[in-house]
Design a protein around this motif. Structure first.
Motif, PDB file in Angstrom:
ATOM      1  N   LEU A 168       0.701  -1.123  -0.149  1.00  0.00           N
ATOM      2  CA  LEU A 168       0.048   0.023   0.159  1.00  0.00           C
ATOM      3  C   LEU A 168       0.585   1.205   0.042  1.00  0.00           C
ATOM      4  CD1 LEU A 168      -2.705   1.212   0.128  1.00  0.00           C
ATOM      5  CD2 LEU A 168      -2.859   1.185   2.591  1.00  0.00           C
ATOM      6  N   VAL A 169       1.944   1.089   0.755  1.00  0.00           N
ATOM      7  CA  VAL A 169       2.774   2.356   0.687  1.00  0.00           C
ATOM      8  C   VAL A 169       3.626   2.598  -0.360  1.00  0.00           C
ATOM      9  CG1 VAL A 169       4.927   3.325   1.791  1.00  0.00           C
ATOM     10  CG2 VAL A 169       3.461   2.224   3.181  1.00  0.00           C
ATOM     11  N   ALA A 170       3.930   1.357  -1.171  1.00  0.00           N
ATOM     12  CA  ALA A 170       4.682   1.564  -2.545  1.00  0.00           C
ATOM     13  C   ALA A 170       3.594   2.123  -3.585  1.00  0.00           C
ATOM     14  CB  ALA A 170       5.142   0.152  -2.706  1.00  0.00           C
ATOM     15  N   ALA A 171       2.453   1.603  -3.424  1.00  0.00           N
ATOM     16  CA  ALA A 171       1.376   2.236  -4.425  1.00  0.00           C
ATOM     17  C   ALA A 171       1.131   3.639  -4.116  1.00  0.00           C
ATOM     18  CB  ALA A 171      -0.008   1.254  -4.178  1.00  0.00           C
ATOM     19  N   LEU A 172       1.068   4.190  -3.091  1.00  0.00           N
ATOM     20  CA  LEU A 172       0.734   5.588  -2.679  1.00  0.00           C
ATOM     21  C   LEU A 172       1.834   6.292  -3.330  1.00  0.00           C
ATOM     22  CD1 LEU A 172      -1.184   5.330   0.854  1.00  0.00           C
ATOM     23  CD2 LEU A 172      -2.104   5.677  -1.454  1.00  0.00           C
ATOM     24  N   THR A 173       2.999   5.900  -3.143  1.00  0.00           N
ATOM     25  CA  THR A 173       4.409   6.753  -3.195  1.00  0.00           C
ATOM     26  C   THR A 173       4.946   6.897  -4.561  1.00  0.00           C
ATOM     27  OG1 THR A 173       5.482   5.083  -2.217  1.00  0.00           O
ATOM     28  CG2 THR A 173       5.034   6.649  -0.900  1.00  0.00           C
ATOM     29  N   GLY A 174       4.389   5.709  -5.380  1.00  0.00           N
ATOM     30  CA  GLY A 174       4.888   5.722  -6.777  1.00  0.00           C
ATOM     31  C   GLY A 174       4.960   6.894  -7.705  1.00  0.00           C
ATOM     32  N   VAL A 175       3.700   7.474  -7.646  1.00  0.00           N
ATOM     33  CA  VAL A 175       3.559   8.755  -8.608  1.00  0.00           C
ATOM     34  C   VAL A 175       4.395  10.003  -8.029  1.00  0.00           C
ATOM     35  CG1 VAL A 175       2.011  10.304  -9.615  1.00  0.00           C
ATOM     36  CG2 VAL A 175       1.285   7.938  -9.910  1.00  0.00           C
ATOM     37  N   PRO A 176       4.119  10.082  -6.749  1.00  0.00           N
ATOM     38  CA  PRO A 176       4.901  11.161  -6.146  1.00  0.00           C
ATOM     39  C   PRO A 176       6.351  11.033  -6.156  1.00  0.00           C
ATOM     40  CG  PRO A 176       3.331  10.658  -4.686  1.00  0.00           C
ATOM     41  CD  PRO A 176       3.034   9.776  -5.606  1.00  0.00           C
ATOM     42  N   ALA A 177       7.023   9.791  -6.113  1.00  0.00           N
ATOM     43  CA  ALA A 177       8.415   9.417  -6.386  1.00  0.00           C
ATOM     44  C   ALA A 177       8.513   9.714  -7.959  1.00  0.00           C
ATOM     45  CB  ALA A 177       8.467   7.934  -6.236  1.00  0.00           C
ATOM     46  N   GLY A 178       7.866   9.521  -8.806  1.00  0.00           N
ATOM     47  CA  GLY A 178       8.225   9.877 -10.037  1.00  0.00           C
ATOM     48  C   GLY A 178       8.319  11.333 -10.440  1.00  0.00           C
ATOM     49  N   ARG A 179       7.530  12.335  -9.906  1.00  0.00           N
ATOM     50  CA  ARG A 179       7.689  13.561  -9.828  1.00  0.00           C
ATOM     51  C   ARG A 179       8.905  14.102  -9.362  1.00  0.00           C
ATOM     52  NH1 ARG A 179       1.107  14.363  -8.820  1.00  0.00           N
ATOM     53  NH2 ARG A 179       0.370  13.974 -10.816  1.00  0.00           N
ATOM     54  N   ILE A 180       9.083  13.450  -8.177  1.00  0.00           N
ATOM     55  CA  ILE A 180      10.572  13.873  -7.181  1.00  0.00           C
ATOM     56  C   ILE A 180      11.600  13.514  -8.273  1.00  0.00           C
ATOM     57  CG2 ILE A 180      11.863  13.372  -5.268  1.00  0.00           C
ATOM     58  CD1 ILE A 180       9.272  12.906  -3.637  1.00  0.00           C
ATOM     59  N   ALA A 181      11.611  12.412  -8.957  1.00  0.00           N
ATOM     60  CA  ALA A 181      12.962  12.061  -9.691  1.00  0.00           C
ATOM     61  C   ALA A 181      12.956  12.887 -11.004  1.00  0.00           C
ATOM     62  CB  ALA A 181      12.599  10.705 -10.206  1.00  0.00           C
ATOM     63  N   ASP A 182      11.761  13.631 -11.464  1.00  0.00           N
ATOM     64  CA  ASP A 182      11.785  14.538 -12.718  1.00  0.00           C
ATOM     65  C   ASP A 182      12.284  15.788 -12.178  1.00  0.00           C
ATOM     66  OD1 ASP A 182      10.570  12.698 -14.620  1.00  0.00           O
ATOM     67  OD2 ASP A 182       8.469  13.216 -14.246  1.00  0.00           O
ATOM     68  N   ARG A 183      11.967  16.156 -10.873  1.00  0.00           N
ATOM     69  CA  ARG A 183      12.332  17.386 -10.458  1.00  0.00           C
ATOM     70  C   ARG A 183      13.765  17.689 -10.056  1.00  0.00           C
ATOM     71  NH1 ARG A 183       9.098  21.159  -6.035  1.00  0.00           N
ATOM     72  NH2 ARG A 183      10.757  22.874  -6.025  1.00  0.00           N
ATOM     73  N   PHE A 184      14.273  16.361  -9.260  1.00  0.00           N
ATOM     74  CA  PHE A 184      15.443  16.463  -8.724  1.00  0.00           C
ATOM     75  C   PHE A 184      16.603  15.751  -9.256  1.00  0.00           C
ATOM     76  CE2 PHE A 184      12.633  17.628  -5.284  1.00  0.00           C
ATOM     77  CZ  PHE A 184      13.158  18.971  -4.914  1.00  0.00           C
ATOM     78  N   GLY A 185      16.150  14.987 -10.345  1.00  0.00           N
ATOM     79  CA  GLY A 185      17.109  13.964 -11.108  1.00  0.00           C
ATOM     80  C   GLY A 185      17.101  12.357 -10.559  1.00  0.00           C
TER      81      GLY A 185
END
Length: 483
Positions: free
Chosen positions: A323-340
């Motif tokens: 559940l944690v992995a599912a909830l953090t997947g999309v935010p993780a992608g946006r963070i990767a786009d922003r910070f590298g």
């Protein structure tokens, strides 16, 4: 959800048919969800199927193994085939095969016909897994690669987490056949969306299209199949057959390398592994998957034996990680786009290592909160790592190599999961000093959990060293096209 993206920027070279990126990503997300759901949904039905077909556990476990083996042995090959023949038409074929095989699974009159249908379903799933990530480069701009990878990672986590609970409900309400037939309407929807919205395959001159490496494909499939069987058969024991299969896998891999060095159009260009970032990404992915499997292997025994939870509560606690992995997947992608992506990969590994170290020191007296908190740290770190690692690799891959590299990323994860189920399970059993872990003392199980996650933390530190070292060796932060 991802914000709409201008289709003209998302899909280059296809002015006649500019697809809606939102619906294109919906088709890819459904494909990832279905292929992941197929891995986990059948496990809960094994006791029922053993009774229905009057079969032993060793026989019904092939319902799971057939699917897993088909994915593991063929995912690189179908990725490469997509590079050569066209990804859209191959993905459509994979969706059709997966959906048709789901029908055959649902109506199978005998165990062995069910196993054969599951193998066909696994082939369809291999195509779907390999090509969904490869399509990201054709459907979204490079600046949004991380967000798209995060979405796919979320759907994969949802499919894995949803499988056991959905399977249990379907078996209780409609019988075991429903766990396979539920794929049919979803598979048809994914097929329609993919047919309507994915960009058409770009056709080059026949002279420019490389041939398919059949010999290499067979050798790789045999080597991977032997390794997967060596790690999975025997219900935890490692006997002469397992050793023989492991030796066969080593020889098969050796012959594969020799063949690939000589053929004109190899399945995998061995020179690609000279790229420090690609090699490091594959190695770290395998190590992380090995560790993540420890949470699935150790968790149920620790919660039931050391903490004394009943089966229902064990299931609820075990669902927290996915559940944690599912909830953090999309935010993780946006963070990767922003910070590298490279920086977020390192941060994700640090979080996984921290969670493992905490679990390795956690006393059983801390109870459920003492288990859930570090597991949440581990799985959120995993979401960061997986999304950023995939984005770093796929964002700059040459178009004619996206399928095979996507297959390699999925393969490294699958091999890690297979290895983790065997190796981390063996570490847990050895550390618990019990012949039968199901009847071990609570104190022994708690000690085994702490030692297992201490080993897991060491593996993540190794992965962290590999990731940091590859960044130091690479002049550019992003992966150049694989040659």
């Amino acid at each position: 959800m991802l914000k709409p993206i201008d289709a003209g920027r998302a899909v280059a070279g296809n002015p006649e048919r500019a697809p809606s990126v939102r619906w294109a990503l919906a088709s890819l997300s459904l494909s990832m969800l279905l292929s992941s759901l197929g891995i986990s949904i059948a496990n809960v039905a094994l006791p029922t199927l053993a009774q229905v077909f009057n079969a032993s556990f060793q026989e019904v476990q092939w319902i799971v193994l057939a699917y897993l083996l088909a994915i593991t042995t063929l995912i690189v090959s179908v990725g490469r085939l997509g590079d050569i023949t066209g990804r859209r038409q191959l993905l459509l074929a994979g969706l059709f095969l997966f959906t048709t095989a789901s029908v055959l699974c649902g109506v199978a009159p005998t165990l062995w016909l069910l196993i054969a249908a599951r193998a066909a379903q696994g082939l369809g799933a291999a195509i779907m897994m390999a090509l969904t990530m490869a399509f990201v480069g054709e459907t979204v701009p490079k600046a949004r690669t991380g967000s798209a990878m995060g979405l796919l990672g979320t759907m994969s986590a949802i499919g894995t987490a949803l499988g056991p609970s959905l399977g249990g409900l379907l078996i209780a309400g409609a019988g075991w056949r429903a766990i396979f037939l539920v794929n049919v309407p979803l598979g048809l929807l994914a097929f329609v969306l993919a047919y309507r919205y994915l960009p058409a395959d770009r056709r080059g001159p026949k002279t420019d299209r490389a041939g398919f490496d059949i010999v290499g494909t067979l050798l790789l499939a045999l080597a991977l199949g032997a390794y997967a069987l060596a790690m999975t058969i025997g219900r935890g024991s490692f006997g002469p057959l397992n050793i023989a299969l492991l030796v066969a896998a080593v020889f098969g891999a050796g012959f594969f390398v020799l063949v690939e060095a000589r053929v004109a159009s190899p399945l995998i260009r061995l020179g690609a592994f000279r790229n420090a970032m690609l090699s490091a990404s594959l190695a770290t992915s395998a190590l992380v998957a090995t560790v993540m499997m420890a949470t699935l292997v150790v968790g149920p025994f620790y919660l039931s034996r050391a903490l004394g939870l009943d089966a229902a509560l064990v299931g609820i606690v075990m669902s927290v990680g996915p559940l944690v992995a599912a909830l953090t997947g999309v935010p993780a992608g946006r963070i990767a786009d922003r910070f590298g992506a490279g920086r977020i990969t390192i941060i994700g590994l640090i979080a996984i290592a921290a969670g493992c170290f905490i679990l390795s020191m956690m006393p059983a007296i801390s109870g459920i909160p003492g288990y859930i908190a570090p597991i949440a740290v581990i799985t959120s770190g995993y979401a960061l790592f997986q999304t950023a690692n995939n984005a770093a690799v796929m964002s700059d891959i040459r178009p004619d190599q996206r399928g095979v590299v996507s297959g390699l990323l999925n393969l490294s994860r699958n091999l890690g999961l297979i290895t983790g189920a065997s190796a981390m399970g063996a570490v847990f059993a050895f550390a618990s000093e019990a012949i039968d872990i199901a009847t071990a003392r609570a104190e022994a199980v708690a000690a085994g959990m702490r030692i297992t996650f201490a080993v897991a933390a060491i593996l993540i530190v190794v992965a962290l060293a590999i990731a940091v070292g590859s960044r130091a060796l690479t002049a550019r932060p992003s992966l150049p096209g694989v040659s």
